[in-house]
Design a protein around this motif. Structure first.
Motif, PDB file in Angstrom:
ATOM      1  N   ALA A 115       0.836  -1.205   0.000  1.00  0.00           N
ATOM      2  CA  ALA A 115       0.000   0.000   0.000  1.00  0.00           C
ATOM      3  C   ALA A 115       0.870   1.254   0.000  1.00  0.00           C
ATOM      4  O   ALA A 115       0.598   2.214  -0.728  1.00  0.00           O
ATOM      5  CB  ALA A 115      -0.922  -0.013   1.219  1.00  0.00           C
ATOM      6  N   THR A 116       1.925   1.217   0.817  1.00  0.00           N
ATOM      7  CA  THR A 116       2.836   2.368   0.856  1.00  0.00           C
ATOM      8  C   THR A 116       3.457   2.599  -0.507  1.00  0.00           C
ATOM      9  O   THR A 116       3.549   3.736  -0.985  1.00  0.00           O
ATOM     10  CB  THR A 116       3.959   2.111   1.872  1.00  0.00           C
ATOM     11  OG1 THR A 116       3.366   1.793   3.118  1.00  0.00           O
ATOM     12  CG2 THR A 116       4.835   3.341   2.016  1.00  0.00           C
ATOM     13  N   VAL A 117       3.887   1.503  -1.149  1.00  0.00           N
ATOM     14  CA  VAL A 117       4.510   1.636  -2.467  1.00  0.00           C
ATOM     15  C   VAL A 117       3.528   2.270  -3.444  1.00  0.00           C
ATOM     16  O   VAL A 117       3.874   3.196  -4.180  1.00  0.00           O
ATOM     17  CB  VAL A 117       4.990   0.257  -2.980  1.00  0.00           C
ATOM     18  CG1 VAL A 117       5.388   0.344  -4.436  1.00  0.00           C
ATOM     19  CG2 VAL A 117       6.150  -0.241  -2.131  1.00  0.00           C
ATOM     20  N   GLN A 118       2.277   1.809  -3.415  1.00  0.00           N
ATOM     21  CA  GLN A 118       1.264   2.364  -4.315  1.00  0.00           C
ATOM     22  C   GLN A 118       1.071   3.855  -4.069  1.00  0.00           C
ATOM     23  O   GLN A 118       1.023   4.667  -4.987  1.00  0.00           O
ATOM     24  CB  GLN A 118      -0.071   1.634  -4.133  1.00  0.00           C
ATOM     25  CG  GLN A 118      -0.216   0.403  -4.994  1.00  0.00           C
ATOM     26  CD  GLN A 118       0.240   0.634  -6.431  1.00  0.00           C
ATOM     27  OE1 GLN A 118      -0.168   1.602  -7.078  1.00  0.00           O
ATOM     28  NE2 GLN A 118       1.125  -0.224  -6.939  1.00  0.00           N
ATOM     29  N   ARG A 119       0.996   4.207  -2.769  1.00  0.00           N
ATOM     30  CA  ARG A 119       0.771   5.608  -2.407  1.00  0.00           C
ATOM     31  C   ARG A 119       1.925   6.470  -2.922  1.00  0.00           C
ATOM     32  O   ARG A 119       1.729   7.558  -3.458  1.00  0.00           O
ATOM     33  CB  ARG A 119       0.654   5.715  -0.894  1.00  0.00           C
ATOM     34  CG  ARG A 119      -0.114   6.926  -0.451  1.00  0.00           C
ATOM     35  CD  ARG A 119      -0.659   6.768   0.953  1.00  0.00           C
ATOM     36  NE  ARG A 119       0.200   5.995   1.820  1.00  0.00           N
ATOM     37  CZ  ARG A 119      -0.241   5.040   2.641  1.00  0.00           C
ATOM     38  NH1 ARG A 119      -1.511   4.730   2.666  1.00  0.00           N
ATOM     39  NH2 ARG A 119       0.598   4.414   3.434  1.00  0.00           N
ATOM     40  N   LEU A 120       3.139   5.949  -2.744  1.00  0.00           N
ATOM     41  CA  LEU A 120       4.312   6.724  -3.174  1.00  0.00           C
ATOM     42  C   LEU A 120       4.392   6.804  -4.695  1.00  0.00           C
ATOM     43  O   LEU A 120       4.749   7.835  -5.251  1.00  0.00           O
ATOM     44  CB  LEU A 120       5.583   6.118  -2.595  1.00  0.00           C
ATOM     45  CG  LEU A 120       5.796   6.454  -1.119  1.00  0.00           C
ATOM     46  CD1 LEU A 120       6.820   5.550  -0.495  1.00  0.00           C
ATOM     47  CD2 LEU A 120       6.216   7.910  -0.966  1.00  0.00           C
ATOM     48  N   LEU A 121       4.048   5.698  -5.364  1.00  0.00           N
ATOM     49  CA  LEU A 121       4.048   5.725  -6.831  1.00  0.00           C
ATOM     50  C   LEU A 121       3.074   6.780  -7.329  1.00  0.00           C
ATOM     51  O   LEU A 121       3.327   7.491  -8.297  1.00  0.00           O
ATOM     52  CB  LEU A 121       3.664   4.353  -7.383  1.00  0.00           C
ATOM     53  CG  LEU A 121       4.775   3.311  -7.400  1.00  0.00           C
ATOM     54  CD1 LEU A 121       4.222   1.951  -7.797  1.00  0.00           C
ATOM     55  CD2 LEU A 121       5.878   3.713  -8.379  1.00  0.00           C
ATOM     56  N   LYS A 122       1.958   6.899  -6.625  1.00  0.00           N
ATOM     57  CA  LYS A 122       0.972   7.904  -7.006  1.00  0.00           C
ATOM     58  C   LYS A 122       1.542   9.297  -6.746  1.00  0.00           C
ATOM     59  O   LYS A 122       1.414  10.201  -7.575  1.00  0.00           O
ATOM     60  CB  LYS A 122      -0.290   7.665  -6.170  1.00  0.00           C
ATOM     61  CG  LYS A 122      -1.490   8.372  -6.723  1.00  0.00           C
ATOM     62  CD  LYS A 122      -2.752   7.933  -5.984  1.00  0.00           C
ATOM     63  CE  LYS A 122      -3.850   8.951  -6.199  1.00  0.00           C
ATOM     64  NZ  LYS A 122      -4.933   8.808  -5.225  1.00  0.00           N
ATOM     65  N   LEU A 123       2.189   9.428  -5.613  1.00  0.00           N
ATOM     66  CA  LEU A 123       2.775  10.716  -5.249  1.00  0.00           C
ATOM     67  C   LEU A 123       3.782  11.177  -6.295  1.00  0.00           C
ATOM     68  O   LEU A 123       3.842  12.357  -6.643  1.00  0.00           O
ATOM     69  CB  LEU A 123       3.456  10.592  -3.877  1.00  0.00           C
ATOM     70  CG  LEU A 123       4.058  11.862  -3.297  1.00  0.00           C
ATOM     71  CD1 LEU A 123       2.961  12.775  -2.770  1.00  0.00           C
ATOM     72  CD2 LEU A 123       5.028  11.538  -2.177  1.00  0.00           C
ATOM     73  N   ILE A 124       4.580  10.247  -6.804  1.00  0.00           N
ATOM     74  CA  ILE A 124       5.597  10.640  -7.791  1.00  0.00           C
ATOM     75  C   ILE A 124       5.073  10.503  -9.217  1.00  0.00           C
ATOM     76  O   ILE A 124       5.816  10.605 -10.181  1.00  0.00           O
ATOM     77  CB  ILE A 124       6.908   9.832  -7.638  1.00  0.00           C
ATOM     78  CG1 ILE A 124       6.657   8.343  -7.839  1.00  0.00           C
ATOM     79  CG2 ILE A 124       7.556  10.099  -6.294  1.00  0.00           C
ATOM     80  CD1 ILE A 124       7.921   7.527  -7.954  1.00  0.00           C
ATOM     81  N   GLN A 125       3.783  10.248  -9.336  1.00  0.00           N
ATOM     82  CA  GLN A 125       3.102  10.191 -10.633  1.00  0.00           C
ATOM     83  C   GLN A 125       3.698   9.147 -11.565  1.00  0.00           C
ATOM     84  O   GLN A 125       3.855   9.369 -12.763  1.00  0.00           O
ATOM     85  CB  GLN A 125       3.117  11.571 -11.296  1.00  0.00           C
ATOM     86  CG  GLN A 125       2.309  12.576 -10.516  1.00  0.00           C
ATOM     87  CD  GLN A 125       2.765  13.997 -10.740  1.00  0.00           C
ATOM     88  OE1 GLN A 125       3.614  14.260 -11.563  1.00  0.00           O
ATOM     89  NE2 GLN A 125       2.200  14.915  -9.989  1.00  0.00           N
ATOM     90  N   LEU A 126       4.075   8.000 -10.997  1.00  0.00           N
ATOM     91  CA  LEU A 126       4.591   6.907 -11.830  1.00  0.00           C
ATOM     92  C   LEU A 126       3.801   5.628 -11.529  1.00  0.00           C
ATOM     93  O   LEU A 126       4.363   4.548 -11.478  1.00  0.00           O
ATOM     94  CB  LEU A 126       6.082   6.677 -11.563  1.00  0.00           C
ATOM     95  CG  LEU A 126       7.052   7.783 -11.952  1.00  0.00           C
ATOM     96  CD1 LEU A 126       8.465   7.397 -11.573  1.00  0.00           C
ATOM     97  CD2 LEU A 126       6.978   8.083 -13.435  1.00  0.00           C
ATOM     98  N   GLU A 127       2.489   5.795 -11.332  1.00  0.00           N
ATOM     99  CA  GLU A 127       1.683   4.649 -10.886  1.00  0.00           C
ATOM    100  C   GLU A 127       1.808   3.437 -11.791  1.00  0.00           C
ATOM    101  O   GLU A 127       1.734   2.317 -11.338  1.00  0.00           O
ATOM    102  CB  GLU A 127       0.207   5.061 -10.838  1.00  0.00           C
ATOM    103  CG  GLU A 127      -0.113   5.925  -9.654  1.00  0.00           C
ATOM    104  CD  GLU A 127      -1.232   6.889  -9.982  1.00  0.00           C
ATOM    105  OE1 GLU A 127      -0.976   7.795 -10.789  1.00  0.00           O
ATOM    106  OE2 GLU A 127      -2.340   6.726  -9.445  1.00  0.00           O
TER     107      GLU A 127
END
Lengths: 344, 297, 281
Positions: A115-127
């Protein structure tokens, strides 16, 4: 105060990389370490990360002695100049690494990590790029992954070493704004190293200017620009012209004219004074320094001139496109008159 | 929760929640394992390389300096050293040219079977020396595939110094090719093109521009091939014939002395051989240093 | 920098060079390999097979595998430790240690053998002690193993050092700042990055360990069925004029060499970036 650095000195063989450096960072502050290469800024960052040890001095974080902690235990998010992404891991694995290597007791569950990885991927716009390998990413994307990886460990502080150094000019500007946004969203105390004054002034809440291992000045960007404390800071932050003058009571006197003088050390007498290109006025007759037009170049919204005096000195000045300068041609003679000078 | 990555409205920033500072440790080195890895390295190198070599260097002196001198000035020993170093040198010289051509062909030309040829270069590295030894011996013997071609001309190859030379050519080739090949592959094409625009023919370009820049690599390959040839045992002893004074190589003489329980003599000859080969390598390195000072390395 | 791409030979000198290279490689390098097969099957398949399944040959195969199985893992562990310490830290006398590491490549295999005899042989430093305690090193398995270890010592380390030097420490330091422990750094970051170079080094080390002749010949004593490895077995048979037997055994080692070459080329082709750029053997 979250970070307090006191009297840090660090020598490499005979060469003093840092000499009695002290500064502080507020919680959530965005701080730039600015200086030319060899000024000790990267050494300072490495000391904060625990990758080097100072010879003397102290580093405290939230009141605790940081120097007693190893790099592993400091929980600092470090973004390396080369990004140092793990080349054999996917983007998602890179981001999850810091959580996966925690001791079993502190390690979040697999689902939490995902979940953290997903959240961070979203944050850096590389989902959509979680499954890619670093070699399949552009420079700017790698940079963002490096940042996400550092953020994943919930760092107490974020350190960035020349975060935009390896990127081309266009990507740079974009990422700069984006980094500021991320910082504002996460609120992590952030310190970054740069040799680019524009970058430092554009991004940071406060800038620490370093020269030869010593702090020249600390201040907010505007403060630095308006009230430089030394010739070095003045020159490092922009183009500077030098002329001799006689200074007294905040006024610099030249041959036949005067200009207001800013002098932090209240100097007087015969001094070398400096002025910015845009603090110069041109006139066809004088008073001023007689000079010939060497070159005329458009510099974005303004016009940049190189002028040479009869004794060989070259001035650089800057003017609006619609001004007395716009009609000049190469070889014309004009008179330059500084409208404001600085004395250090 | 320690893994909150985005900031909830009103909640404090996602920093350091649940962070308990661990017990203070001070580490001078960032990466761990220095003492462990250095300990393993030094122990292993001492046990496997240093102590045994010390035993070798200490051994010859039990009959004094005279004993050492007698052992190494024995005409049979001198003849073997001359043979060993002479054939090693000659073979390395031949390989210098053959290896250069093979490396050139492998980097410059595209042709069918090229990758096979490339892989074949490493065969002498990979083929156990005893296999090469027996095979070369049977090939070059008077009734072998190649020996039978030369026998009618009255030329004996196997069981003569010529046989040793042939075996050392086999052994040494990969050293030259593998030293030169990467340098040749990385050679800046623009330098070559510059030479051509200045009017140099392809031959002139090759000899005056490319070859000089290959010299350091050629010398490296030469010294590796030479060092290997001096110490070579397995691929040589079968074909050599091992006639004292004629075709007896130094490594074999050392083994013979050892089998006669003349440990001091064996060690003395071994040390002499080591010293001579290090001296040769030193000379080659010296030449290489001179070349690099001239800006060619 | 621009690098010239290989092209089809066009000029006359190019064809001459190509022809020379191909002929030279065929005559000097390939022919001895073909000759091994020809000699082994000279009298047909049956004598070939029967000489391979001889008890002496089988025990030589077993011994060869056993020696390699002990020597290679030890050298692999050493190689990793040495590469870690040489490329990750600076310390005094590093250059000296590196040249010592290279010694086994430059000294004659015969010398790599006799040093052990000088230490543990009947008249060696520890000879009397070993005899008194009835410990056999020379002319026994331990001697074969240590001689093989010495000869093959640098292979893994020499493969890893340039690669790890090239790769630098950035990723490992990043892992430390992310909270990884020493073993985590090694197993999760370093090892995945060097695994193919390690495989490559182990491959070369194994090939050499199984094929080593000079060093083991000195310490073996050539006791048939007991201390003869496959290369020594070849020597014994050849000297007894059992040509088919010797070459039959030789085909096994030649097969090993070919497998090594194929695997090596495969690794070089597939994982070029993950292997060290400059190699020495």
């Amino acid at each position: 105060m979250s970070l307090v650095v006191k009297n840090i000195t660090k020598c490499f063989s005979d060469f003093a990389a840092l000499n009695d450096v002290s500064f502080q960072a507020e919680p959530g502050e965005f701080l730039a370490l600015l200086g030319p290469s060899g000024s000790g800024k990267t050494t300072l960052l490495r000391l904060l990360a625990g990758l080097d040890q100072p010879d003397t001095g102290s580093v405290e974080f939230d009141g605790a002695d940081y120097l007693k902690l190893s790099a592993r235990d400091r929980r600092i998010g470090m973004v390396f100049q080369s990004y140092a992404l793990f080349r054999h891991m996917t983007v998602a694995q890179n981001i999850a690494f810091g959580l996966n290597v925690r001791p079993a007791k502190e390690r979040p569950s697999k689902a939490e990590i995902a979940a953290t990885v997903q959240r961070l991927l979203k944050l850096i716009q590389l989902e959509d790029l979680g499954k890619r390998y670093p070699s399949q990413l552009s420079g700017g994307q790698r940079q963002r992954v490096a940042l996400a990886r550092a953020l994943a460990i919930s760092p107490r502080m974020l350190l960035l070493d020349e975060p935009f150094g390896a990127l081309d000019a266009l990507v740079r500007k974009d990422l700069r704004r984006w980094l500021r946004k991320i910082h504002d969203e996460t609120g992590v105390t952030t310190i970054f190293v740069t040799h680019d004054q524009e970058e430092a002034l554009d991004l940071a809440d406060r800038v620490v200017v370093l020269k030869d291992g010593q702090i020249e000045q600390i201040g907010k960007p505007l403060e630095l620009y308006r009230h430089p404390q030394s010739a070095f800071v003045f020159e490092f932050l922009g183009t500077s012209n030098e002329v001799p003058a006689t200074v007294s009571d905040g006024v610099a006197s030249f041959d036949g004219f005067t200009a207001p003088a800013v002098s932090p050390k209240a100097l007087s007498g015969a001094q070398t004074v400096r002025f910015r290109p845009f603090d110069a006025q041109l006139s066809p007759t004088g008073p001023g320094f007689e000079a010939k037009v060497l070159s005329l170049l458009p510099a974005g919204s303004s016009l940049r001139l190189e002028l040479q005096t009869p004794d060989g000195k070259v001035f650089e000045t800057q003017h609006a496109h619609e001004s007395e300068a716009s009609d000049l041609k190469l070889g014309d003679t004009v008179f330059v008159r500084p409208s404001k000078v600085y004395v250090f | 929760m320690t893994t909150d990555a985005t900031r909830d409205a009103g909640a404090p920033p996602f920093v350091t929640e649940g962070y308990k500072p661990p017990k203070a440790t001070h580490k001078a080195r960032v990466l761990p394992g220095f003492r462990l890895s250095l300990g393993i390295t030094i122990t292993y190198l001492s046990l496997i390389v240093l102590i045994p070599l010390a035993a070798l260097l200490a051994r010859p002196w039990e009959h004094g300096l005279d004993g050492v001198w007698q052992a190494i000035s024995d005409p049979r020993v001198v003849a073997s050293l001359r043979l060993t170093f002479g054939t090693a040198f000659a073979a390395a010289v031949v390989n210098l040219f053959a290896g250069l051509v093979v490396a050139w062909v492998l980097t410059r030309y595209e042709f069918p079977g090229k990758s096979l040829l490339d892989a074949l270069v490493d065969l002498p590295f990979a083929l156990p020396t005893a296999v090469a030894g027996v095979s070369l011996c049977s090939m070059y013997a008077a009734n072998g595939w190649i020996g039978s071609l030369f026998a009618p001309l009255g030329i004996k190859i196997a069981y003569t110094p010529l046989g040793i030379f042939v075996a050392l050519i086999f052994v040494g080739l990969p050293f030259i090719v593998r030293s030169v090949q990467p340098v040749l592959a990385e050679f800046d094409a623009e330098v070559e093109e510059a030479a051509q625009t200045l009017g140099a023919s392809p031959m002139q370009t090759a000899i005056r521009v490319i070859l000089p820049s290959l010299l350091p690599a050629l010398l490296t390959g030469f010294s590796l091939a030479f060092a290997r040839a001096v110490g070579e045992y397995g691929s040589v002893i079968f074909i050599a014939g091992n006639m004292p004074f004629v075709s007896e190589i130094t490594p074999l003489l050392i083994v013979i002395k050892l089998e006669e329980f003349d440990y001091a003599g064996a060690a003395a000859v071994a040390v002499a051989m080591l010293a001579l080969s290090f001296l040769s390598l030193l000379v080659i390195n010296g030449i290489q240093l001179l070349l690099s000072k001239r800006g060619r390395a | 920098m621009k690098v010239r791409a290989p092209e089809a030979p066009k000029s006359f000198p190019a064809f001459v060079l190509l022809a020379f290279a191909v002929l030279w490689m065929a005559l000097v390098i390939l022919l001895p390999l073909v000759n091994v097969l020809a000699e082994a099957f000279k009298q047909g398949v049956a004598p070939y097979l029967s000489s391979i399944v001889q008890p002496d040959a089988l025990s030589a195969i077993r011994l060869t595998l056993l020696v390699a199985a002990i020597a290679v893992p030890l050298n692999a562990v050493f190689g990793i430790a040495a590469a870690w310490c040489f490329t990750r830290f600076d310390f005094p006398l590093k250059g000296l240690l590196l040249s010592i590491l290279d010694l086994p490549f430059t000294i004659s295999p015969v010398i790599s053998g006799i040093v052990w005899v000088l230490l543990f042989g009947a008249h060696g430093w520890f000879g009397a002690f070993l005899q008194a305690n009835d410990i056999k090193i020379i002319y026994a398995l331990p001697g074969l193993v240590i001689a093989t270890i010495l000869v093959t010592l640098p292979f893994v380390a020499r493969e890893l050092i340039p690669l790890m030097q090239d790769q630098g420490t950035d990723e490992e330091i990043a892992a430390v700042t992310l909270g990884a422990s020493g073993w985590d750094v090694f197993f999760r970051v370093t090892l995945p990055n060097i695994k193919w170079a390690l495989t490559y080094g182990v491959l070369l080390c194994t090939a050499r360990a199984m094929g080593e002749f000079g060093a083991v010949s000195v310490v073996s004593g050539h006791i048939r069925g007991l201390t003869n490895t496959l290369p020594l077995h070849i020597e014994v048979l050849y000297n007894e004029y059992d040509s088919v037997g010797a070459f039959a055994a030789a085909t096994l080692l030649a097969g090993l060499a070919l497998v090594t070459l194929v695997l090596k080329s495969l690794l070089e082709w597939r994982f070029a970036d993950e292997l060290a750029a400059h190699r020495r053997h």
